[in-house]
Design a protein around this motif. Structure first.
Motif, PDB file in Angstrom:
ATOM      1  N   ASP A   1       0.812  -1.325   0.071  1.00 46.98           N
ATOM      2  CA  ASP A   1      -0.083  -0.153  -0.085  1.00 46.98           C
ATOM      3  C   ASP A   1       0.958   1.217  -0.033  1.00 46.98           C
ATOM      4  OD1 ASP A   1       0.753  -0.571   2.696  1.00 46.98           O
ATOM      5  OD2 ASP A   1      -1.000  -0.104   3.357  1.00 46.98           O
ATOM      6  N   GLY A   2       2.369   1.245  -0.326  1.00 47.60           N
ATOM      7  CA  GLY A   2       2.640   2.509  -0.575  1.00 47.60           C
ATOM      8  C   GLY A   2       4.237   2.198  -0.170  1.00 47.60           C
ATOM      9  N   VAL A   3       4.960   3.364  -0.540  1.00 48.30           N
ATOM     10  CA  VAL A   3       6.443   3.513   0.070  1.00 48.30           C
ATOM     11  C   VAL A   3       6.390   4.060   1.517  1.00 48.30           C
ATOM     12  CG1 VAL A   3       8.485   4.779  -0.475  1.00 48.30           C
ATOM     13  CG2 VAL A   3       7.137   4.056  -2.460  1.00 48.30           C
ATOM     14  N   SER A   4       7.112   3.514   2.218  1.00 51.11           N
ATOM     15  CA  SER A   4       7.278   3.668   3.688  1.00 51.11           C
ATOM     16  C   SER A   4       8.061   4.818   4.223  1.00 51.11           C
ATOM     17  CB  SER A   4       7.611   2.370   4.319  1.00 51.11           C
ATOM     18  OG  SER A   4       8.806   1.984   4.051  1.00 51.11           O
ATOM     19  N   LEU A   5       8.830   5.488   3.215  1.00 51.95           N
ATOM     20  CA  LEU A   5       9.570   6.683   3.788  1.00 51.95           C
ATOM     21  C   LEU A   5       8.960   7.502   4.622  1.00 51.95           C
ATOM     22  CD1 LEU A   5      11.723   6.988   0.518  1.00 51.95           C
ATOM     23  CD2 LEU A   5      12.385   6.059   2.607  1.00 51.95           C
ATOM     24  N   ASP A   6       7.650   8.036   4.245  1.00 53.75           N
ATOM     25  CA  ASP A   6       7.249   9.130   5.078  1.00 53.75           C
ATOM     26  C   ASP A   6       6.685   8.312   6.444  1.00 53.75           C
ATOM     27  OD1 ASP A   6       7.231  11.152   3.425  1.00 53.75           O
ATOM     28  OD2 ASP A   6       5.666  10.755   2.426  1.00 53.75           O
ATOM     29  N   PHE A   7       6.476   7.293   6.499  1.00 52.09           N
ATOM     30  CA  PHE A   7       6.188   6.438   7.589  1.00 52.09           C
ATOM     31  C   PHE A   7       7.184   6.511   8.728  1.00 52.09           C
ATOM     32  CE2 PHE A   7       4.952   2.429   9.822  1.00 52.09           C
ATOM     33  CZ  PHE A   7       3.700   2.974  10.664  1.00 52.09           C
TER      34      PHE A   7
ATOM     35  N   TYR B   1      18.894   1.976  -3.573  1.00 53.67           N
ATOM     36  CA  TYR B   1      19.340   3.147  -4.301  1.00 53.67           C
ATOM     37  C   TYR B   1      20.043   4.203  -3.343  1.00 53.67           C
ATOM     38  CZ  TYR B   1      16.882   0.310  -7.583  1.00 53.67           C
ATOM     39  OH  TYR B   1      16.381  -0.702  -8.257  1.00 53.67           O
ATOM     40  N   ALA B   2      20.617   4.946  -4.058  1.00 53.15           N
ATOM     41  CA  ALA B   2      21.181   6.034  -3.264  1.00 53.15           C
ATOM     42  C   ALA B   2      20.160   7.129  -2.451  1.00 53.15           C
ATOM     43  CB  ALA B   2      22.223   6.966  -4.007  1.00 53.15           C
ATOM     44  N   GLN B   3      19.280   7.559  -3.486  1.00 50.95           N
ATOM     45  CA  GLN B   3      18.266   8.483  -3.296  1.00 50.95           C
ATOM     46  C   GLN B   3      17.386   7.548  -2.166  1.00 50.95           C
ATOM     47  OE1 GLN B   3      18.354   6.868  -6.194  1.00 50.95           O
ATOM     48  NE2 GLN B   3      16.301   5.946  -6.842  1.00 50.95           N
ATOM     49  N   TYR B   4      17.013   6.489  -1.884  1.00 46.70           N
ATOM     50  CA  TYR B   4      16.349   5.860  -0.754  1.00 46.70           C
ATOM     51  C   TYR B   4      17.287   5.630   0.346  1.00 46.70           C
ATOM     52  CZ  TYR B   4      12.433   3.812  -3.846  1.00 46.70           C
ATOM     53  OH  TYR B   4      11.343   3.490  -4.567  1.00 46.70           O
ATOM     54  N   ARG B   5      18.347   5.512   0.344  1.00 45.09           N
ATOM     55  CA  ARG B   5      19.169   5.392   1.498  1.00 45.09           C
ATOM     56  C   ARG B   5      19.239   6.835   2.133  1.00 45.09           C
ATOM     57  NH1 ARG B   5      23.361   2.763   3.710  1.00 45.09           N
ATOM     58  NH2 ARG B   5      23.328   1.427   1.976  1.00 45.09           N
ATOM     59  N   GLU B   6      19.271   7.921   1.344  1.00 46.39           N
ATOM     60  CA  GLU B   6      19.273   9.455   1.811  1.00 46.39           C
ATOM     61  C   GLU B   6      17.887   9.837   2.245  1.00 46.39           C
ATOM     62  OE1 GLU B   6      20.507  12.056  -1.626  1.00 46.39           O
ATOM     63  OE2 GLU B   6      22.362  10.841  -1.860  1.00 46.39           O
TER      64      GLU B   6
ATOM     65  N   ASP C   1      17.714   4.422  11.369  1.00 43.43           N
ATOM     66  CA  ASP C   1      18.921   4.311  12.169  1.00 43.43           C
ATOM     67  C   ASP C   1      19.765   3.526  11.372  1.00 43.43           C
ATOM     68  OD1 ASP C   1      18.316   5.572  14.721  1.00 43.43           O
ATOM     69  OD2 ASP C   1      16.533   4.370  14.412  1.00 43.43           O
ATOM     70  N   TYR C   2      19.462   2.521  10.358  1.00 42.12           N
ATOM     71  CA  TYR C   2      20.245   1.655   9.567  1.00 42.12           C
ATOM     72  C   TYR C   2      19.536   1.423   8.422  1.00 42.12           C
ATOM     73  CZ  TYR C   2      22.273   0.486  14.154  1.00 42.12           C
ATOM     74  OH  TYR C   2      22.775   0.309  15.266  1.00 42.12           O
ATOM     75  N   PHE C   3      20.189   0.984   7.364  1.00 43.21           N
ATOM     76  CA  PHE C   3      19.678   0.925   5.942  1.00 43.21           C
ATOM     77  C   PHE C   3      20.592  -0.222   5.439  1.00 43.21           C
ATOM     78  CE2 PHE C   3      19.485   1.510   1.137  1.00 43.21           C
ATOM     79  CZ  PHE C   3      18.407   1.937   0.995  1.00 43.21           C
ATOM     80  N   LEU C   4      19.710  -1.361   5.326  1.00 44.89           N
ATOM     81  CA  LEU C   4      20.388  -2.726   4.678  1.00 44.89           C
ATOM     82  C   LEU C   4      19.723  -3.150   3.535  1.00 44.89           C
ATOM     83  CD1 LEU C   4      20.383  -4.477   8.310  1.00 44.89           C
ATOM     84  CD2 LEU C   4      22.313  -3.045   7.279  1.00 44.89           C
TER      85      LEU C   4
END
Length: 181
Positions: A116-122, A143-148, A156-159
């Motif tokens: 149901d969507g991209v979780s970045l705002d969550f 991708y770099a843009q997702y990491r940023e 706290d972590y990006f794996l």
């Protein structure tokens, strides 16, 4: 306190209340007061505070991933760690929102792209919780843009799912150390 003050009944009532409200999501450990006191005193004398705290603390974990296979893989890795309690597994942002209304986990494994969507705002919503959970973004889209954007939102972590699963036990152990410090 003295005998007959109702301490045992109070502790039992609290344990029953926790079980009724959280069911299998929380573990209630009953320990005689004498045993707890002896463990605490021995830990102070032997300077083994961390061992004492490890015995009584668990990290509550929520897994937010739309793949049951991935949820199972994460749980299998975590099962080797003794102070871990997976208190929930949800497949969507809407289910995650409902879940965190009742329980705030210590640690959240979060996939970036869900049904149901991209979780970045969550991530920003999660970082407003009290207490604030630690968020591990686990993704097939490193991708770099997702990491940023994940870091900007407060992750706290990006794996990366393909290559970073072996880092999970070490990261969780580090989080345990932070929790008891």
């Amino acid at each position: 306190g003295k005998s007959g003050m109702g301490k045992t009944h109070l502790a039992q009532a609290i344990g029953i209340e926790v079980k009724e409200n959280f069911g299998e999501k929380k573990i209630v450990l009953y320990v005689p007061a004498r045993r707890f006191e002896m463990q605490f005193t021995n830990a102070a004398r032997k300077n083994t505070r961390n061992d004492f705290l490890h015995f009584y603390q668990m990290i509550d974990i929520l897994i937010i991933d739309d793949s049951p296979l991935m949820q199972e893989r994460i749980k299998n890795i975590l099962s080797a760690l003794p102070e871990i309690s997976v208190i929930g597994e949800v497949e969507s942002l809407s289910h995650a929102r409902n879940f965190i209304r009742t329980i705030t986990p210590d640690l959240i494994f979060l996939d970036i792209r869900l049904k149901d969507g991209v979780s970045l705002d969550f991530i920003k919503v999660l970082k407003k919780l009290d207490p604030q959970p630690i968020i591990i973004v686990l993704t097939n889209y490193p991708y770099a843009q997702y990491r940023e954007r994940s870091e900007e939102a407060g992750a706290d972590y990006f794996l990366e799912k393909r290559n970073d699963f072996n880092k999970i036990p070490s990261i969780v152990n580090d989080i345990m150390q932070m929790k008891i410090a």
